[in-house]
Design a protein around this motif. Structure first.
Motif, PDB file in Angstrom:
ATOM      1  N   GLY A   1     -14.231  -6.000  -9.286  1.00 36.88           N
ATOM      2  CA  GLY A   1     -12.683  -6.402  -8.615  1.00 36.88           C
ATOM      3  C   GLY A   1     -13.646  -6.118  -7.107  1.00 36.88           C
ATOM      4  N   GLU A   2     -14.935  -5.804  -6.839  1.00 29.67           N
ATOM      5  CA  GLU A   2     -14.727  -5.685  -5.344  1.00 29.67           C
ATOM      6  C   GLU A   2     -15.475  -7.069  -4.257  1.00 29.67           C
ATOM      7  N   ASP A   3     -15.205  -6.699  -3.197  1.00 31.34           N
ATOM      8  CA  ASP A   3     -15.773  -7.685  -2.297  1.00 31.34           C
ATOM      9  C   ASP A   3     -16.557  -8.200  -2.421  1.00 31.34           C
ATOM     10  N   PRO A   4     -17.206  -9.482  -2.691  1.00 29.23           N
ATOM     11  CA  PRO A   4     -18.776  -9.414  -2.484  1.00 29.23           C
ATOM     12  C   PRO A   4     -19.336  -9.434  -1.609  1.00 29.23           C
ATOM     13  N   THR A   5     -18.799  -8.916  -0.342  1.00 31.23           N
ATOM     14  CA  THR A   5     -20.338  -8.585   0.571  1.00 31.23           C
ATOM     15  C   THR A   5     -20.310  -7.421   0.104  1.00 31.23           C
ATOM     16  N   LYS A   6     -19.574  -6.376  -0.466  1.00 28.92           N
ATOM     17  CA  LYS A   6     -20.008  -5.362  -0.668  1.00 28.92           C
ATOM     18  C   LYS A   6     -21.325  -4.882  -2.166  1.00 28.92           C
ATOM     19  N   ALA A   7     -22.353  -5.263  -1.307  1.00 29.34           N
ATOM     20  CA  ALA A   7     -23.950  -5.401  -2.254  1.00 29.34           C
ATOM     21  C   ALA A   7     -24.551  -3.975  -1.383  1.00 29.34           C
TER      22      ALA A   7
ATOM     23  N   LEU B   1     -18.387 -12.906 -19.213  1.00 28.11           N
ATOM     24  CA  LEU B   1     -19.133 -12.308 -19.013  1.00 28.11           C
ATOM     25  C   LEU B   1     -19.704 -12.133 -20.578  1.00 28.11           C
ATOM     26  N   GLU B   2     -18.677 -11.534 -20.999  1.00 27.87           N
ATOM     27  CA  GLU B   2     -19.652 -10.905 -22.691  1.00 27.87           C
ATOM     28  C   GLU B   2     -19.659 -12.385 -23.891  1.00 27.87           C
ATOM     29  N   GLY B   3     -18.502 -13.872 -23.182  1.00 27.01           N
ATOM     30  CA  GLY B   3     -18.003 -14.880 -24.427  1.00 27.01           C
ATOM     31  C   GLY B   3     -18.563 -16.023 -23.295  1.00 27.01           C
ATOM     32  N   ARG B   4     -19.641 -15.793 -22.829  1.00 25.73           N
ATOM     33  CA  ARG B   4     -20.259 -16.860 -21.688  1.00 25.73           C
ATOM     34  C   ARG B   4     -19.475 -17.746 -20.815  1.00 25.73           C
ATOM     35  N   THR B   5     -18.338 -17.197 -20.934  1.00 25.07           N
ATOM     36  CA  THR B   5     -16.231 -18.593 -19.827  1.00 25.07           C
ATOM     37  C   THR B   5     -16.758 -17.972 -18.573  1.00 25.07           C
TER      38      THR B   5
ATOM     39  N   LYS C   1     -18.205  12.854  -5.683  1.00 24.58           N
ATOM     40  CA  LYS C   1     -17.709  11.939  -4.469  1.00 24.58           C
ATOM     41  C   LYS C   1     -18.053  10.611  -4.513  1.00 24.58           C
ATOM     42  N   SER C   2     -18.286   9.935  -6.180  1.00 20.32           N
ATOM     43  CA  SER C   2     -18.642   8.950  -6.299  1.00 20.32           C
ATOM     44  C   SER C   2     -17.331   7.831  -6.065  1.00 20.32           C
ATOM     45  N   ARG C   3     -17.697   6.725  -5.651  1.00 18.80           N
ATOM     46  CA  ARG C   3     -16.212   5.732  -5.117  1.00 18.80           C
ATOM     47  C   ARG C   3     -16.274   5.147  -6.716  1.00 18.80           C
ATOM     48  N   PRO C   4     -14.361   5.307  -7.431  1.00 19.58           N
ATOM     49  CA  PRO C   4     -14.378   5.096  -8.598  1.00 19.58           C
ATOM     50  C   PRO C   4     -14.362   3.202  -9.371  1.00 19.58           C
ATOM     51  N   LEU C   5     -15.718   2.451  -9.939  1.00 18.66           N
ATOM     52  CA  LEU C   5     -15.178   1.728  -9.794  1.00 18.66           C
ATOM     53  C   LEU C   5     -15.005   0.984 -11.094  1.00 18.66           C
ATOM     54  N   VAL C   6     -13.505   0.518 -11.747  1.00 20.63           N
ATOM     55  CA  VAL C   6     -13.045   0.910 -12.442  1.00 20.63           C
ATOM     56  C   VAL C   6     -13.739  -1.561 -12.541  1.00 20.63           C
ATOM     57  N   VAL C   7     -14.293  -0.818 -14.517  1.00 20.22           N
ATOM     58  CA  VAL C   7     -13.948  -2.704 -14.544  1.00 20.22           C
ATOM     59  C   VAL C   7     -13.196  -3.022 -14.939  1.00 20.22           C
ATOM     60  N   ILE C   8     -13.000  -4.826 -14.597  1.00 19.47           N
ATOM     61  CA  ILE C   8     -11.586  -5.129 -15.039  1.00 19.47           C
ATOM     62  C   ILE C   8     -12.299  -6.695 -16.851  1.00 19.47           C
ATOM     63  N   PRO C   9     -11.544  -5.591 -17.506  1.00 24.66           N
ATOM     64  CA  PRO C   9     -11.792  -6.239 -19.294  1.00 24.66           C
ATOM     65  C   PRO C   9     -11.364  -8.004 -19.214  1.00 24.66           C
ATOM     66  N   GLU C  10     -10.947  -8.297 -18.542  1.00 23.71           N
ATOM     67  CA  GLU C  10     -11.066 -10.177 -18.261  1.00 23.71           C
ATOM     68  C   GLU C  10     -11.881 -10.834 -18.042  1.00 23.71           C
ATOM     69  N   VAL C  11     -12.449 -10.088 -16.438  1.00 22.47           N
ATOM     70  CA  VAL C  11     -13.945 -10.181 -16.175  1.00 22.47           C
ATOM     71  C   VAL C  11     -15.258  -9.879 -17.034  1.00 22.47           C
TER      72      VAL C  11
ATOM     73  N   LEU D   1     -23.232  -2.331 -17.710  1.00 19.29           N
ATOM     74  CA  LEU D   1     -21.255  -0.757 -17.590  1.00 19.29           C
ATOM     75  C   LEU D   1     -21.887   0.550 -18.137  1.00 19.29           C
ATOM     76  N   ALA D   2     -23.254   0.462 -18.631  1.00 21.64           N
ATOM     77  CA  ALA D   2     -23.787   1.501 -18.492  1.00 21.64           C
ATOM     78  C   ALA D   2     -24.162   2.751 -17.551  1.00 21.64           C
ATOM     79  N   GLY D   3     -24.630   1.771 -16.587  1.00 24.51           N
ATOM     80  CA  GLY D   3     -24.751   1.858 -14.974  1.00 24.51           C
ATOM     81  C   GLY D   3     -24.041   2.504 -14.354  1.00 24.51           C
TER      82      GLY D   3
END
Length: 227
Positions: free
Chosen positions: A114-120, A175-179, A161-171, A150-152
């Motif tokens: 859910g991060e902004d595309p500019t946050k590479a 990705l898993e289902g190639r849709t 002190k890391s920024r919590p990055l929460v995985v969005i289940p729908e995304v 996902l492991a990374g």
């Protein structure tokens, strides 16, 4: 069963640079083949706006009667040794786009969290720290199998002190289902592709100019090392 097979299948991919190099040419050759319509993206994985083809398809593409391009098999074997060491070559050559595992790049990982595309920079910093190590580095871009990414991300969350990055289940599911059809799922076009091509041409022109310019002994040596 099919998803599990895709996860464990040895995969050897090429981007535009490697595709052309298989046949002994510069990266622009791949773009020209696409523009002429002799190469398309049907057998490619589109990741972070770029195309990556399985090596088996690349060799089959070059072996068609209308092309008959001779591949550099030493380079092909090098790619296999780097990406799938110890793998059965026949198994590697049989892989096609529809049997690839879910593969993600920087854009997909940002969308996944859910991060902004500019946050590479979040991703590149994690790569430098060794907590988000790519499975491939092709044509200048890092790529991951989805489980590796996902492991990374889990390792990133565990860092102090890391920024919590929460995985969005729908995304993740898409990705898993190639849709997945979010950022990075389509080939970069328009201004993005034009700017990329301009940069390639600028570098080529600079290299040609450097070769034409007269130099002293030190300059000659430097030119030889860079060529």
């Amino acid at each position: 069963m099919e998803q599990e097979k895709a996860r464990t299948t040895p995969v050897v991919l090429v981007g535009a640079q490697e595709f052309a190099a298989v046949f002994g040419g510069p990266a622009r050759n791949t773009a020209q083949w696409i523009q002429r319509g002799v190469l398309d993206y049907d057998e490619a994985a589109i990741v972070s706006g770029r195309a990556y083809w399985p090596i088996g398809f690349v060799l089959a593409w070059g072996d068609t009667p209308e092309r008959q391009k001779t591949p550099d098999m030493d380079y092909v074997k090098q790619l296999i040794a780097e990406q799938a060491p110890g793998a059965n070559e026949k198994v590697v050559m049989a892989v096609r786009a529809n049997s690839l595992p879910p593969i993600v790049g920087v854009q997909e990982i940002l969308a996944l969290t859910g991060e902004d595309p500019t946050k590479a920079k979040l991703i590149t910093d994690a790569m430098k720290a060794g907590v988000l190590t790519p499975d491939w580095r092709l044509s200048g871009s890092p790529l991951w199998r989805l489980p590796s990414a996902l492991a990374g991300l889990e390792r990133m969350r565990e860092r102090p002190k890391s920024r919590p990055l929460v995985v969005i289940p729908e995304v993740e599911k898409a990705l898993e289902g190639r849709t997945y059809d979010g950022p990075g799922s389509r080939i970069t076009s328009g201004k993005g592709r034009t700017a990329e091509r301009r940069e390639e041409l600028r570098k080529e022109q600079s290299q040609k100019q450097a070769l034409r310019e007269p130099t002293g002994p030190e300059g000659s040596e430097g030119a030889s090392e860079g060529s």
